[in-house]
Design an enzyme around this catalytic site. Structure first.
Site, PDB file in Angstrom:
ATOM      1  N   ARG B  44       0.866  -1.179   0.000  1.00 36.60           N
ATOM      2  CA  ARG B  44       0.000   0.000   0.000  1.00 36.60           C
ATOM      3  C   ARG B  44       0.896   1.220   0.000  1.00 36.60           C
ATOM      4  O   ARG B  44       2.118   1.109   0.145  1.00 36.60           O
ATOM      5  CB  ARG B  44      -1.014  -0.006   1.138  1.00 36.60           C
ATOM      6  CG  ARG B  44      -0.653  -0.644   2.443  1.00 36.60           C
ATOM      7  CD  ARG B  44       0.512  -0.033   3.149  1.00 36.60           C
ATOM      8  NE  ARG B  44       0.321   1.393   3.347  1.00 36.60           N
ATOM      9  CZ  ARG B  44       1.263   2.247   3.657  1.00 36.60           C
ATOM     10  NH1 ARG B  44       2.525   1.846   3.799  1.00 36.60           N
ATOM     11  NH2 ARG B  44       1.025   3.523   3.819  1.00 36.60           N
ATOM     12  N   GLY B  45       0.275   2.403  -0.162  1.00 39.36           N
ATOM     13  CA  GLY B  45       1.037   3.631  -0.317  1.00 39.36           C
ATOM     14  C   GLY B  45       1.131   3.907  -1.813  1.00 39.36           C
ATOM     15  O   GLY B  45       1.570   3.043  -2.576  1.00 39.36           O
ATOM     16  N   GLN B 194      -1.899   2.088   9.892  1.00 38.58           N
ATOM     17  CA  GLN B 194      -0.603   2.259   9.230  1.00 38.58           C
ATOM     18  C   GLN B 194       0.365   3.080  10.071  1.00 38.58           C
ATOM     19  O   GLN B 194       1.580   2.878  10.000  1.00 38.58           O
ATOM     20  CB  GLN B 194      -0.786   2.946   7.860  1.00 38.58           C
ATOM     21  CG  GLN B 194      -1.520   2.123   6.827  1.00 38.58           C
ATOM     22  CD  GLN B 194      -3.001   2.444   6.800  1.00 38.58           C
ATOM     23  OE1 GLN B 194      -3.582   2.840   7.810  1.00 38.58           O
ATOM     24  NE2 GLN B 194      -3.632   2.262   5.662  1.00 38.58           N
ATOM     25  N   ASP B 235      -2.369  10.609  -2.224  1.00 38.16           N
ATOM     26  CA  ASP B 235      -2.734   9.550  -3.174  1.00 38.16           C
ATOM     27  C   ASP B 235      -3.110  10.115  -4.540  1.00 38.16           C
ATOM     28  O   ASP B 235      -2.975   9.431  -5.557  1.00 38.16           O
ATOM     29  CB  ASP B 235      -3.864   8.698  -2.612  1.00 38.16           C
ATOM     30  CG  ASP B 235      -3.350   7.825  -1.471  1.00 38.16           C
ATOM     31  OD1 ASP B 235      -3.309   8.314  -0.324  1.00 38.16           O
ATOM     32  OD2 ASP B 235      -2.927   6.688  -1.747  1.00 38.16           O
ATOM     33  N   LYS B 246      -5.048   9.479   2.850  1.00 41.11           N
ATOM     34  CA  LYS B 246      -5.681   8.560   3.819  1.00 41.11           C
ATOM     35  C   LYS B 246      -6.772   9.253   4.626  1.00 41.11           C
ATOM     36  O   LYS B 246      -6.591  10.393   5.061  1.00 41.11           O
ATOM     37  CB  LYS B 246      -4.586   8.018   4.740  1.00 41.11           C
ATOM     38  CG  LYS B 246      -5.039   7.043   5.809  1.00 41.11           C
ATOM     39  CD  LYS B 246      -5.847   5.871   5.289  1.00 41.11           C
ATOM     40  CE  LYS B 246      -5.204   5.110   4.178  1.00 41.11           C
ATOM     41  NZ  LYS B 246      -6.175   4.222   3.457  1.00 41.11           N
TER      42      LYS B 246
END
Lengths: 345, 345
Positions: B44-45, B194, B235, B246
């Site tokens: 992820r990221g 996270q 993102d 996020k």
């Protein structure tokens, strides 16, 4: 499902740390039992803590084995122990002072069993007062709830945080009972998850529509116009209206303000502490580090990471649209209006 | 500990859903493997997803069994599958378009193994570009970090969210390497944790002072003057500067604004999507309900409760002090300055 139940010489405490997965009770037979239950947050919520401490005080008198002369100094120990459990919610100190006053009035009574009867009666009265006050908070609070409102609440200020019915959830229950077709967004409320574990459970049981969100989602919901109203409980309200409540309440208040959304506090007048001038004087409890490194018992962070874990924060009065009490709704200027409210019989 | 490692014909993906408790890898040998790892948030990221998808595209060509003529239509399937994994982070689409373009340039190449070599080389280049860009983001970002700054970050925009070094954590690493004596507050970042699981682990490994907080505590820290600066990743950044990141980032931005605290976004230019005019056009992924009813695998809410679980939110440009990219720092007016940045070579 009640937070507390007095069974004659035992206080049955619902262990809220296990909900909603397990239903476990602690049958407290000593003031130490009650103190531990408060410290461990088995019972939590300012009004419930107050009532539990009152029964804990009575249990102290019940378990006392000495003669009448030694009772006063023993009851001082009992009170000290119970007062040392949690520093922020003032209802604890309020209830214990009420018990202490009642105990002082017993000084002429020689019969120990009569003293015990009087103290149990006083604890019962504190519990009964809480039930009655919550219904009134609901009644007054219902007036400010619009039809079809989407209401955000943080933590659990419900039946489980009180003796019955709840404060913030008391308002929500009253609005639901009035047929307003409301819907609730419940903040999960990390780290202890009172929203995810307790508020959703209470509302589901009462068939009040509820949606669970993470604490971090409240702002996004507000941005989308999905929140009409915020209602939260309180652990201590200063003379100027500044309000200590569960950590995260301040963030919700700032976000509500930024989005022009009304933000209400619902609490009995036993939560108002006129001896404290402003929120800066309210002691904020720091909870154990491990609560932040785990989630409901499971490790979620490196064991060696430093954490910050305040249990409460303070919302300045300027962000509070109104404080809903059993005597009516108080609005700014709070310094004047809270004083007026408190002297009103 | 790397999010991704290319082992010749296998992409080794660190399964981040198990960190920090377990270190588990997925050795992806097909594009389907990579797609699943992205969907499940094992990787992820935004930048890491982009690089993983690029290698996934190359794996598609490696596993293809047919003749040269059929490759193009197969690669379309591969691309569609990879694009369908997650909708919000634009780096995914950016990396896949780069791979698609490279693949188109291969149309004259008859030798399948040569096509495969070219595609692997392009995926390697995407990964290498990310490493280089993050170092530059760190270099530029370091300029705005004061000595002894207390920096708040949300989620994980670190080495684990990228190929190496990180974006927001790249800036933090650069400031730390520059001897500025900084300290980081890491938001836990529910529901996927996270911050608690990944950011704290990364910073502990690099001996950068870090304190873990619940998302709901950020406002209280700001109120106390304990935050000097906020840096987060991104993102997708719209042409007007609105930034998807996020869930919870928007709340942090509003809180920072209310407290007069600078709020920076750190991201490579591959995160900027000029085809999207404003944040309103950015698709916001909804994650599975169960992620909100549990915490790292343990049930935390009634199984039947309704939940809302958006993975991202959008922070309007007006709350963003600057966007730190590998080409320098962009400030308002973003519509003009992002365009200028993107045409600059």
């Amino acid at each position: 499902m009640k937070a507390l139940e007095w069974l004659g010489n035992t206080l049955r405490i619902l262990n809220q740390t296990k909900l909603p997965v397990e239903i476990v009770y602690r049958d407290a037979v000593s003031y130490q039992d009650v103190a531990e239950a408060i410290e461990n947050m088995e019972v939590r919520g300012a009004p419930a803590i107050g009532a539990a401490a009152a029964y804990g005080f009575a249990l102290g008198a019940l378990e006392y084995q000495g003669d009448r002369d030694g009772l006063s100094s023993f009851m001082e120990l009992v009170q000290d122990r119970l007062e040392a459990t949690r520093p922020t919610a003032v209802n604890l100190f309020w209830a214990l002072r009420r018990m202490e006053d009642r105990f002082r009035e017993c000084r002429e009574i020689e019969d120990l069993s009569e003293v015990r009867r009087v103290l149990i009666e006083e604890a019962d009265r504190i519990a009964e007062d809480d039930r009655r006050m919550n219904r009134l908070i609901g009644k007054y609070g219902n007036e400010i709830v619009p039809e079809k409102a989407n209401i955000l609440t943080h933590c659990n200020a419900g039946a489980l945080a009180t003796v019955e019915y709840g404060t913030a959830l008391g308002v929500i229950r009253a609005a639901h009972e009035a047929g307003k077709g409301i819907h609730v967004y419940a903040d999960e409320t990390r780290p202890f998850l009172q929203g995810a574990r307790l508020t959703t459970m209470e509302l589901l049981r009462d068939k009040i529509p509820v949606t669970l969100i993470a604490d971090s989602m409240a702002g996004y919901l507000m941005q989308q116009g999905k929140i009409d109203l915020v209602i939260v409980g309180a652990d201590r309200i200063a003379a100027n209206g500044d309000t200590a409540n569960k950590i995260g309440t301040y963030s919700v208040a700032v976000l509500a303000h930024a989005h022009g959304i009304p933000f209400y506090v619902a609490a009995p007048t036993s939560t108002i502490d006129l001896k404290v001038a402003s929120g800066q004087e309210i002691p904020i409890e720091q909870r154990p580090d491990d609560e932040m490194r785990e989630c409901f018992g499971v490790q979620t962070a490196p064991a060696e990471v430093k954490v910050y874990n305040p249990a409460f924060d303070v919302t300045p009065a300027k962000y509070i649209t109104g404080i809903i009490t059993e005597k009516g709704i108080v609005v700014a200027p709070y310094s004047v209006n809270l004083l007026k409210l408190m002297v009103r019989s």
